[in-house]
Design a protein around this motif. Structure first.
Motif, PDB file in Angstrom:
ATOM      1  N   TYR A 197     -61.847 -34.729  22.887  1.00 39.69           N
ATOM      2  CA  TYR A 197     -60.707 -34.353  23.719  1.00 39.69           C
ATOM      3  C   TYR A 197     -60.559 -32.834  23.722  1.00 39.69           C
ATOM      4  CZ  TYR A 197     -59.644 -39.301  23.538  1.00 39.69           C
ATOM      5  OH  TYR A 197     -59.732 -40.666  23.653  1.00 39.69           O
ATOM      6  N   THR A 229     -70.272 -37.830  31.686  1.00 39.72           N
ATOM      7  CA  THR A 229     -70.793 -39.151  32.058  1.00 39.72           C
ATOM      8  C   THR A 229     -72.256 -39.076  32.469  1.00 39.72           C
ATOM      9  OG1 THR A 229     -69.997 -38.878  34.327  1.00 39.72           O
ATOM     10  CG2 THR A 229     -68.553 -40.035  32.791  1.00 39.72           C
ATOM     11  N   TYR A 269     -67.697 -31.663  31.643  1.00 36.32           N
ATOM     12  CA  TYR A 269     -66.451 -31.853  30.899  1.00 36.32           C
ATOM     13  C   TYR A 269     -66.561 -33.055  29.974  1.00 36.32           C
ATOM     14  CZ  TYR A 269     -64.517 -29.543  35.125  1.00 36.32           C
ATOM     15  OH  TYR A 269     -64.256 -28.723  36.181  1.00 36.32           O
ATOM     16  N   PHE A 270     -65.854 -32.956  28.857  1.00 37.81           N
ATOM     17  CA  PHE A 270     -65.672 -34.136  28.030  1.00 37.81           C
ATOM     18  C   PHE A 270     -64.303 -34.750  28.399  1.00 37.81           C
ATOM     19  CE2 PHE A 270     -69.605 -32.769  26.646  1.00 37.81           C
ATOM     20  CZ  PHE A 270     -70.190 -33.796  25.946  1.00 37.81           C
ATOM     21  N   ASN A 271     -63.296 -34.784  27.572  1.00 36.18           N
ATOM     22  CA  ASN A 271     -62.067 -35.504  27.930  1.00 36.18           C
ATOM     23  C   ASN A 271     -60.868 -34.571  27.940  1.00 36.18           C
ATOM     24  OD1 ASN A 271     -64.033 -37.528  26.659  1.00 36.18           O
ATOM     25  ND2 ASN A 271     -62.513 -38.873  27.586  1.00 36.18           N
ATOM     26  N   SER A 273     -69.625 -33.657  34.625  1.00 35.71           N
ATOM     27  CA  SER A 273     -68.986 -34.562  33.682  1.00 35.71           C
ATOM     28  C   SER A 273     -69.956 -34.979  32.584  1.00 35.71           C
ATOM     29  CB  SER A 273     -68.497 -35.809  34.425  1.00 35.71           C
ATOM     30  OG  SER A 273     -68.165 -36.853  33.543  1.00 35.71           O
ATOM     31  N   ARG A 314     -63.874 -40.057  21.189  1.00 32.53           N
ATOM     32  CA  ARG A 314     -64.170 -39.131  22.281  1.00 32.53           C
ATOM     33  C   ARG A 314     -63.835 -37.705  21.882  1.00 32.53           C
ATOM     34  NH1 ARG A 314     -66.193 -43.151  23.339  1.00 32.53           N
ATOM     35  NH2 ARG A 314     -66.137 -44.412  25.254  1.00 32.53           N
ATOM     36  N   ASP A 366     -68.325 -48.828  28.461  1.00 26.91           N
ATOM     37  CA  ASP A 366     -67.789 -47.917  27.447  1.00 26.91           C
ATOM     38  C   ASP A 366     -68.765 -47.807  26.274  1.00 26.91           C
ATOM     39  OD1 ASP A 366     -65.542 -47.211  28.784  1.00 26.91           O
ATOM     40  OD2 ASP A 366     -64.144 -48.364  27.565  1.00 26.91           O
ATOM     41  N   ASN A 412     -56.877 -42.778  32.384  1.00 27.76           N
ATOM     42  CA  ASN A 412     -57.197 -42.006  31.188  1.00 27.76           C
ATOM     43  C   ASN A 412     -56.181 -42.256  30.083  1.00 27.76           C
ATOM     44  OD1 ASN A 412     -59.408 -40.882  32.522  1.00 27.76           O
ATOM     45  ND2 ASN A 412     -58.159 -39.212  33.336  1.00 27.76           N
ATOM     46  N   TYR A 463     -69.223 -37.046  21.729  1.00 29.97           N
ATOM     47  CA  TYR A 463     -68.643 -35.717  21.589  1.00 29.97           C
ATOM     48  C   TYR A 463     -69.727 -34.663  21.747  1.00 29.97           C
ATOM     49  CZ  TYR A 463     -69.991 -36.105  16.596  1.00 29.97           C
ATOM     50  OH  TYR A 463     -70.670 -36.280  15.414  1.00 29.97           O
TER      51      TYR A 463
END
Length: 343
Positions: free
Chosen positions: A232, A126, A176-178, A124, A230, A294, A198, A299
């Protein structure tokens, strides 16, 4: 020989199953349905016209995991299984560490026992914590902000240590991003338990009337409209990233991390506006305070995945919104099926 997909009935897992089956792979799916539905597996078969083996099991159950490897000759593993709700991880950290980290340890031990050395791991973005700048490259410092992110970072470190002790392993760490969107058929998509964590499933559930309004957390970030930005990525592009990573790990050894994102950031309100445009539905929203942890903007720099995997995200934000809405329209209550015929 077959590819084992842990968590294959989930949102990302189901789309990954479709792409691997369409590419000609035999697959075996293992899932405990903690955040997925049995019906998604039936939909995968409808989309692809192909059958596959399935085990309802938890990775913490070593005997079942061993049974999978005993029963089928496994060539590689795509490891997607894991708890993933950030806020829940803060309130239940031990549960997340035990499930995500211990489950992976069991999987790796059984893989070693049966001589399976090819692994694609679902990590992730994150793991980057609060980046000093964007776009984010794979060589940025790593520092997760919550227990969920730390489980991903811990597993990455475990897998790197595993390769140090056994250089015959080949491992791809996919950050992964979103992911948003759904299969263009509308048969599979994101179906979270309870109120969505989400953005996109929250928007689609407002659009279909299940939720009253969208809650936007913060409009005072240093971004174009004050809402968080973000990266996506369409879930089908993400699934194809797993396919490219699988091809890479089955043809070489080593351990490498790859960002899977588009390289473009969109704000929350830009997503809302685009969704309204493609769906014709109005999305009422309420501005709330920022959520703890947050960040303003996140990106990817996806060039490494392009150069080393031959992978590029091809689907744009309108297609992501359109496919998300098509899934929700066809399945207003998610995978709720009457008179279900077991697969």
């Amino acid at each position: 020989m077959a590819i084992l997909i842990t968590g294959g009935a989930g949102y990302i897992g189901s789309h990954t199953c479709v792409e691997l089956l369409n590419a000609g792979y035999d697959i075996v799916v293992l899932d405990n349905f903690s955040n997925s539905k049995l019906e998604s597996l039936q939909r995968i078969k409808e989309i692809t016209g192909k059958d596959f083996l399935f085990y309802e099991a938890d990775l913490l159950n070593r005997k079942i995991v061993e049974k999978v490897f005993e029963s089928t000759e496994i060539e590689a593993v795509v490891h997607l299984a894991g708890l993933k709700a950030i806020r829940e991880s803060v309130s239940k950290p031990l549960h997340y560490y035990h499930n995500n980290v211990t489950g992976t340890l069991v999987l790796c031990e059984v893989m070693k026992e049966y001589g399976v050395k090819n692994l694609v791991f679902s990590s992730s973005a994150t793991v980057y914590g609060v980046p000093e700048q964007v776009p984010i490259s794979e060589d940025f410092p790593l520092s997760a902000l919550n227990p969920y992110g730390r489980t991903k970072l811990m597993v990455e470190e475990i897998l790197r240590d595993l390769f140090v002790t056994d250089g015959s392993f080949s491992i791809a760490l996919l950050r992964y991003f979103n992911p948003i969107g759904a299969h263009k058929s509308g048969k599979i998509g994101e179906d979270p338990n309870g109120i969505p964590n989400n953005l996109m499933p929250y928007i689609t559930q407002v659009a279909v009337g299940k939720l009253k309004e969208l809650q936007v957390f913060g409009n005072d970030y240093p971004t174009s409209d004050g809402t968080g930005v973000r990266d996506y990525i369409h879930v089908v592009d993400l699934a194809l990233g797993h396919l490219r990573a699988l091809e890479k790990v089955m043809s070489s050894t080593g351990v490498e991390a790859y960002n899977l994102g588009t390289g473009t950031g969109y704000s929350v309100l830009e997503i809302v506006t685009t969704f309204q445009e493609v769906s014709g539905q109005q999305i009422p929203f309420l501005i709330s305070d920022r959520r703890s942890g947050d960040i303003a903007t996140c990106y990817a720099n996806p060039l490494k995945a392009k150069n080393e995997l031959g992978w590029v995200a091809e689907r744009g934000i309108k297609e992501m919104c359109r496919d998300s809405w098509e899934w929700q329209k066809q399945n207003p209550n998610g995978y709720v099926v009457e008179n279900h015929i077991p697969i």
